[in-house]
Structures are given as structure tokens and as C-alpha cells.
Design a protein around this motif. Structure first.
Motif, PDB file in Angstrom:
ATOM      1  N   LEU A  17       0.846  -1.191   0.000  1.00  7.64           N
ATOM      2  CA  LEU A  17       0.000   0.000   0.000  1.00  7.64           C
ATOM      3  C   LEU A  17       0.885   1.246   0.000  1.00  7.64           C
ATOM      4  N   ALA A  18       0.500   2.243  -0.773  1.00  8.56           N
ATOM      5  CA  ALA A  18       1.131   3.564  -0.717  1.00  8.56           C
ATOM      6  C   ALA A  18       0.043   4.595  -0.451  1.00  8.56           C
ATOM      7  N   VAL A  19       0.362   5.623   0.334  1.00  8.03           N
ATOM      8  CA  VAL A  19      -0.634   6.623   0.701  1.00  8.03           C
ATOM      9  C   VAL A  19      -0.176   8.006   0.258  1.00  8.03           C
ATOM     10  N   GLU A  20      -1.159   8.830  -0.122  1.00 11.93           N
ATOM     11  CA  GLU A  20      -0.890  10.121  -0.749  1.00 11.93           C
ATOM     12  C   GLU A  20      -1.186  11.298   0.166  1.00 11.93           C
ATOM     13  N   ASN A  21      -0.277  12.273   0.169  1.00 12.98           N
ATOM     14  CA  ASN A  21      -0.539  13.566   0.804  1.00 12.98           C
ATOM     15  C   ASN A  21      -1.592  14.314  -0.022  1.00 12.98           C
ATOM     16  N   ILE A  22      -2.506  14.996   0.651  1.00  9.93           N
ATOM     17  CA  ILE A  22      -3.589  15.645  -0.091  1.00  9.93           C
ATOM     18  C   ILE A  22      -3.437  17.169  -0.078  1.00  9.93           C
ATOM     19  N   ALA A  23      -4.171  17.807  -0.990  1.00 14.42           N
ATOM     20  CA  ALA A  23      -4.262  19.262  -1.021  1.00 14.42           C
ATOM     21  C   ALA A  23      -5.347  19.708  -0.048  1.00 14.42           C
ATOM     22  N   ALA A  24      -5.189  20.903   0.503  1.00 13.75           N
ATOM     23  CA  ALA A  24      -6.178  21.376   1.468  1.00 13.75           C
ATOM     24  C   ALA A  24      -6.365  22.879   1.352  1.00 13.75           C
ATOM     25  N   LEU A  25      -7.592  23.295   1.601  1.00 14.54           N
ATOM     26  CA  LEU A  25      -7.913  24.718   1.655  1.00 14.54           C
ATOM     27  C   LEU A  25      -7.864  25.242   3.081  1.00 14.54           C
ATOM     28  N   ILE A  26      -7.881  24.335   4.041  1.00 17.96           N
ATOM     29  CA  ILE A  26      -7.986  24.735   5.447  1.00 17.96           C
ATOM     30  C   ILE A  26      -6.870  24.101   6.267  1.00 17.96           C
ATOM     31  N   SER A  27      -6.605  24.710   7.427  1.00 11.58           N
ATOM     32  CA  SER A  27      -5.626  24.183   8.379  1.00 11.58           C
ATOM     33  C   SER A  27      -6.319  23.883   9.701  1.00 11.58           C
ATOM     34  N   VAL A  57       3.201  16.357  -5.937  1.00 14.45           N
ATOM     35  CA  VAL A  57       3.892  17.643  -5.895  1.00 14.45           C
ATOM     36  C   VAL A  57       2.927  18.800  -6.146  1.00 14.45           C
ATOM     37  N   ALA A  58       1.829  18.533  -6.863  1.00 10.32           N
ATOM     38  CA  ALA A  58       0.809  19.570  -7.050  1.00 10.32           C
ATOM     39  C   ALA A  58       0.143  19.900  -5.720  1.00 10.32           C
ATOM     40  N   ASN A  59      -0.029  18.897  -4.869  1.00 11.21           N
ATOM     41  CA  ASN A  59      -0.620  19.138  -3.557  1.00 11.21           C
ATOM     42  C   ASN A  59       0.340  19.903  -2.642  1.00 11.21           C
ATOM     43  N   LEU A  60       1.640  19.651  -2.787  1.00 11.05           N
ATOM     44  CA  LEU A  60       2.613  20.450  -2.034  1.00 11.05           C
ATOM     45  C   LEU A  60       2.526  21.918  -2.446  1.00 11.05           C
ATOM     46  N   HIS A  61       2.339  22.160  -3.735  1.00  9.45           N
ATOM     47  CA  HIS A  61       2.184  23.544  -4.214  1.00  9.45           C
ATOM     48  C   HIS A  61       0.888  24.155  -3.679  1.00  9.45           C
ATOM     49  N   THR A  62      -0.191  23.371  -3.707  1.00 15.84           N
ATOM     50  CA  THR A  62      -1.471  23.862  -3.187  1.00 15.84           C
ATOM     51  C   THR A  62      -1.342  24.282  -1.736  1.00 15.84           C
ATOM     52  N   ASN A  63      -0.693  23.447  -0.933  1.00 16.01           N
ATOM     53  CA  ASN A  63      -0.548  23.750   0.491  1.00 16.01           C
ATOM     54  C   ASN A  63       0.420  24.903   0.735  1.00 16.01           C
ATOM     55  N   HIS A  64       1.316  25.127  -0.219  1.00 14.64           N
ATOM     56  CA  HIS A  64       2.200  26.295  -0.128  1.00 14.64           C
ATOM     57  C   HIS A  64       1.383  27.573  -0.289  1.00 14.64           C
ATOM     58  N   VAL A  65       0.502  27.607  -1.287  1.00 14.33           N
ATOM     59  CA  VAL A  65      -0.313  28.800  -1.534  1.00 14.33           C
ATOM     60  C   VAL A  65      -1.361  28.984  -0.441  1.00 14.33           C
ATOM     61  N   ASN A  66      -2.043  27.905  -0.073  1.00 10.75           N
ATOM     62  CA  ASN A  66      -3.193  28.008   0.828  1.00 10.75           C
ATOM     63  C   ASN A  66      -2.829  28.024   2.303  1.00 10.75           C
ATOM     64  N   ARG A  67      -1.712  27.386   2.650  1.00 14.97           N
ATOM     65  CA  ARG A  67      -1.394  27.269   4.076  1.00 14.97           C
ATOM     66  C   ARG A  67       0.010  27.781   4.408  1.00 14.97           C
ATOM     67  N   GLY A  68       0.693  28.345   3.403  1.00 10.56           N
ATOM     68  CA  GLY A  68       2.004  28.933   3.665  1.00 10.56           C
ATOM     69  C   GLY A  68       3.092  27.938   3.974  1.00 10.56           C
ATOM     70  N   GLY A  82      -2.479  19.902 -12.512  1.00  8.70           N
ATOM     71  CA  GLY A  82      -2.671  21.343 -12.623  1.00  8.70           C
ATOM     72  C   GLY A  82      -3.805  21.837 -11.759  1.00  8.70           C
ATOM     73  N   GLY A  83      -3.929  23.141 -11.681  1.00 12.88           N
ATOM     74  CA  GLY A  83      -4.995  23.762 -10.911  1.00 12.88           C
ATOM     75  C   GLY A  83      -5.085  25.217 -11.303  1.00 12.88           C
ATOM     76  N   PHE A  84      -5.741  26.027 -10.453  1.00 15.44           N
ATOM     77  CA  PHE A  84      -5.856  27.448 -10.743  1.00 15.44           C
ATOM     78  C   PHE A  84      -5.984  28.222  -9.438  1.00 15.44           C
ATOM     79  N   GLU A  85      -5.619  29.500  -9.482  1.00 12.92           N
ATOM     80  CA  GLU A  85      -5.695  30.362  -8.308  1.00 12.92           C
ATOM     81  C   GLU A  85      -6.834  31.357  -8.471  1.00 12.92           C
ATOM     82  N   ARG A  86      -7.615  31.514  -7.419  1.00  8.71           N
ATOM     83  CA  ARG A  86      -8.711  32.492  -7.425  1.00  8.71           C
ATOM     84  C   ARG A  86      -8.780  33.149  -6.053  1.00  8.71           C
ATOM     85  N   TRP A 140      -5.555  28.509  -3.987  1.00  2.00           N
ATOM     86  CA  TRP A 140      -5.228  27.595  -5.078  1.00  2.00           C
ATOM     87  C   TRP A 140      -6.183  26.404  -5.036  1.00  2.00           C
ATOM     88  N   HIS A 141      -6.811  26.133  -6.178  1.00  4.88           N
ATOM     89  CA  HIS A 141      -7.738  25.014  -6.291  1.00  4.88           C
ATOM     90  C   HIS A 141      -7.083  23.911  -7.108  1.00  4.88           C
TER      91      HIS A 141
END
Length: 460
Positions: free
Chosen positions: A140-150, A177-188, A210-214, A218-219
Motif C-alpha cells: 500500500l502507498a498513501v498520498e498527501n492531499i491538497a487542502a484549503l484549510i488548516s 507535488v501539485a498538492n505540495l504547491h497547493t498547500n504552499h499557496v493556501n497554508r504557507g 494542474g490547478g488554478f488560483e482564485r 489555489w484550487h
């Protein structure tokens, strides 16, 4: 760990294009969309060509307070066996809350939500992963997720949390790595710091999307081209270790095959450039074996928390402290999810504005998935579909699967008198009646009477 190479997320909408793409070493399929007894012909053809297929689960909820559902684990195992997969993957997330542990209604998020990086959550997650590992026929391998909240009061960084998780369970990591970027924008959070802290030798493969910023958020949409910032994180990771596999995810808004091929080429080139600076260069298989050995040694030594080899007879079972952790986690996750999908007060310590953004994102996600599960509804309702569904979602939590959600939405429209056009009302009513009963329809007098009564009520 098997060397996978470069792959792409297999989706029915691009199945034909994927089969024709040059240089595709492997694909990933959403596990819940795979029926082991009736595999899509496209996946069968890919398998016959020697293309590896990995099932990727989205609904297990390993980060939830409850133990993993045995039926969902059995389905995931069956998908892996039917596809001849070398591993299966899931997310470090919770997707439902409430129920017996909190004596409250069970709520479904309809999407992946972050677990708090606390000792309680880590203890529960480790036990849930051990349960899953025991039930699965492959690693089994498990994935880090993207988040809008902390979460307030977190005790670890993402890298520390993932390091301890891999160290205590021996689980592999799917690093997005896209989720790492998301958490960089959304959670610093600094992606480089996360890569510094996590055990890169435990990586099974990598996701790129990919995603987009609004409005500063970052979504992680999986519906846009991979931005340079995400490729930069992939390059940083590849300079530290050669990932066994890298996969491009795209879930909707699919471009022409040539555009997908260009993105795959950019991903390959990024990995190759990053790999040139890896010193020393460690083959992927050797790195995996070393990581497994180090994890085993560390586990056998047992740390202050009493951790041991999860495969040994002496592996810790459900302890009273873990049960207390489950209870505390259950209450916290139920309070958060209730605020997101049922409009209850924002739990203490959370950013109310960010929770509103997350609530809208969850409602939008539900609308999108219901539109795929029941495409007749957006066809019948036309432009009114999305606005009507989002309004419905904010006051009606999801308590079952998406099929049930579609039926409940249609019933809400019909019984609430929200369809003024007689023709639209008739078509929605016919759709609901056709799909709401058993198949085949029961001919018992009571069942026939109930159907007739519903038909009268819904046509008023």
C-alpha cells in the motif's frame, strides 16, 4: 519497489487517446470505478500490452476515526488482483464523520479532507494503515492531499507527519507535488522543507497535476495544465531521489491528446534534469530495499511509543490509548464536517472564511460528480442545474453515495415545488420514479400502492 516509469491517469473519456500515446509505461485507474469481473476493455488491452495498471482508491478514508470498512478493503484487494497490480494507493484523508463513535448522524464529505497533524490522528492513522496492509494482497502507498484549510493546534509539519507514518508502519508514500504547491499557496507551507523532512527513499511514485488560483486560494482542479511552479517542485524532488514512477493526473476538461503528450514530455524532461544532480545515484529498487530495511530495523528496535514491526506477532493491537485517540478524533472531525456540510457553527480555532471556501468547494464537487452519475439531471434542468444543486447541498448533507444524492436532490425539487415548468417537472418525476425503486420493481400490492402514491404526490 517496482520501477514504473512515466504514466497517466486512465479515465474513460481519454481511454482511446491513452492507448495511442507513445511512451506510456503505466496508468492509474480510480479503484471505485473498476469492477473486477467486468474490466473496461481499454484497461484489458493495456494490460495485454504489458502496461502496468495501479488502482487508486478515493473513498476508504484511512485518516478517519473509524476503522477501515472491510467491504471497501475487499473491493480494493479484488481490483488489485484483477489488474495484476504491483501495489494499490489511497489518501491520507478523512471522507466521512459522525456515526457510532459520536452518537450522531453519519455525514459524507464527498471529497478528501485533511487530517490534523497531531499525535492522536497519527496513532489512529497508523492503526488504520496496518489494518489495510493486512487486508491487501500487495503493498500500500498513501498520498498527501491538497487542502484549503488548516487545523488549529497541529503538532507536526507535513514532512514530519509523513516521516513518522512511514517509519511506524513501513507504508510507501505517493507524493503529489501539485498538492505540495497547493498547500504552499493556501497554508504557507514550504515545499522544500517538506521534501527535506520526508523520507524520499520511501516514495512509491509521484503525482503531477494542474490547478488554478482564485482570490488567493489555489484550487487543485486536475482540469488545467501543469504550472511551472509544480514542475519546479518535481525538479527539486527528482534532484533528491529518482522517483520510481511519475504520473500525470487529469480528471476533466480534457485537452487534445497532443497537449497531454506535451505535458508528459515536460514531466519526463523535468525528472531527467533533476536526476542529473542526484549524488550518489541510487537505483529505485535498491533505494526501496534500503528504506524497507531501515524501517524494519527502526521498528524492531521499538521507540518510546512502543512501536514494533507491524508484521510481527508482537505488533501492538488496539490499545486503550488508541481508542481514546479515536474518540477525540471522531468528535473533532464530526464538528468540522458538520460545519462544512450542515451549516453548524465553525469549530473553535478554524478560519471561518476559509471554511466557507471549503464548503463551497465541497458543494461544487458534489454537483460535478452527481452530474456524471446522473447526467440526465443537468440535461433536464439545463442552466438551472448547478445553481439548484449547490443551494440544495448547503442545506442537505450527503449521507450516502452519489446515486443516493442524485435521487434525494430530485425528490427535494419535486416535493418542494421548485420546478415551475410542467414539462421539466414531468421529466424529473419520471426519472426519479424509474430509479428510486428496486430493480425489477416489486409487484407486491403494498409496493405497488406505495409507487402509485408517490407518483400522485410527485406529479402535483
Amino acid at each position: 519497489m517496482k520501477h514504473l516509469g512515466t504514466g497517466i491517469g486512465w479515465r474513460p473519456e481519454i481511454a482511446e487517446a491513452v492507448e495511442g500515446m507513445p511512451g506510456i509505461d503505466w496508468v492509474e485507474a480510480v479503484a471505485e470505478n473498476v469492477c473486477p469481473g467486468h474490466l473496461p476493455e481499454s484497461l484489458v488491452r493495456l494490460r495485454e500490452r504489458g502496461v502496468t495498471v495501479v488502482p487508486h482508491g478515493v473513498s476508504l478514508g484511512l485518516g478517519g476515526a473509524d476503522r477501515p470498512d472491510e467491504g471497501k478493503l475487499a473491493d480494493l484487494a479484488a481490483a488489485a488482483e484483477a489488474l495484476g497490480s504491483p501495489l494499490v494507493t489511497e489518501h491520507i484523508a478523512f471522507v466521512r464523520a459522525g456515526g457510532a463513535l459520536t452518537a450522531s448522524p453519519l455525514l459524507e464529505a464527498g471529497h478528501l479532507l485533511p487530517v490534523p497533524r497531531t499525535r492522536d490522528a497519527l496513532d489512529v492513522l497508523c492503526e488504520n494503515i496496518r489494518i489495510a496492509q493486512d487486508a491487501l494482497p500487495v503493498p500500500l502507498a498513501v498520498e498527501n492531499i491538497a487542502a484549503l484549510i488548516s487545523w488549529p493546534g497541529e503538532e507536526m509539519t507535513e514532512g514530519q507527519f509523513l516521516y513518522d507514518l512511514a517509519d511506524r508502519t513501513g507504508v510507501r508514500l505517493l507524493i503529489d507535488v501539485a498538492n505540495l504547491h497547493t498547500n504552499h499557496v493556501n497554508r504557507g507551507e514550504d515545499p522544500a522543507k517538506a521534501l527535506d523532512e520526508l523520507p524520499v527513499e520511501a516514495i512509491a511514485y509521484v503525482h503531477v497535476a494542474g490547478g488554478f488560483e482564485r482570490d488567493g486560494v489555489w484550487h487543485d482542479s486536475h482540469a488545467h495544465a501543469v504550472p511551472p511552479a509544480v514542475l519546479a517542485i518535481l525538479a527539486d524532488l527528482s534532484s533528491r531521489v529518482r522517483p520510481p514512477g511519475v504520473l500525470l493526473e487529469r480528471d476533466e476538461n480534457f485537452p487534445a491528446p497532443a497537449e497531454l503528450e506535451r505535458e508528459l514530455t515536460a514531466i519526463r524532461e523535468t525528472v531527467e534534469k533533476g536526476a542529473l544532480s542526484v549524488v550518489p545515484t541510487v537505483p529505485a529498487d535498491a533505494a526501496s530495499e534500503t528504506a524497507a530495511s531501515e524501517t524494519s530495523d527502526a521498528s524492531n528496535a521499538s521507540d518510546a511509543s512502543g512501536t514494533t514491526d507491524p508484521d510481527s506477532d508482537d505488533a501492538p493491537k488496539a490499545s486503550p490509548s488508541t481508542e481514546l485517540s479515536r474518540q477525540r478524533l471522531a468528535l473533532a472531525q464530526a464538528a468540522l464536517l458538520s460545519a462544512l456540510v450542515a451549516g453548524t457553527p465553525v469549530p473553535e480555532g478554524f478560519d471561518g472564511t476559509r471554511l466557507s471556501v471549503q464548503a463551497r468547494a465541497l458543494a461544487g464537487k458534489r454537483a460535478d460528480v452527481v452530474a456524471k452519475v446522473a447526467p440526465e439531471l443537468p440535461e433536464i434542468l439545463a442552466e438551472a442545474y448547478r445553481k439548484s444543486f449547490v443551494a440544495y447541498a448547503h442545506g442537505h448533507p450527503m449521507t450516502g453515495g452519489y446515486r443516493r444524492d442524485a435521487l434525494d436532490f430530485a425528490e427535494h425539487l419535486l416535493l418542494g415545488g421548485r420546478l415551475e415548468d410542467p414539462e421539466v417537472r414531468r421529466r424529473v418525476s419520471d426519472w426519479w420514479l424509474e430509479r428510486s425503486g428496486p430493480a425489477p420493481l416489486s409487484q407486491h400490492p403494498a409496493a405497488r400502492l406505495a409507487r402509485a402514491t408517490r407518483r400522485v404526490l410527485l406529479r402535483r
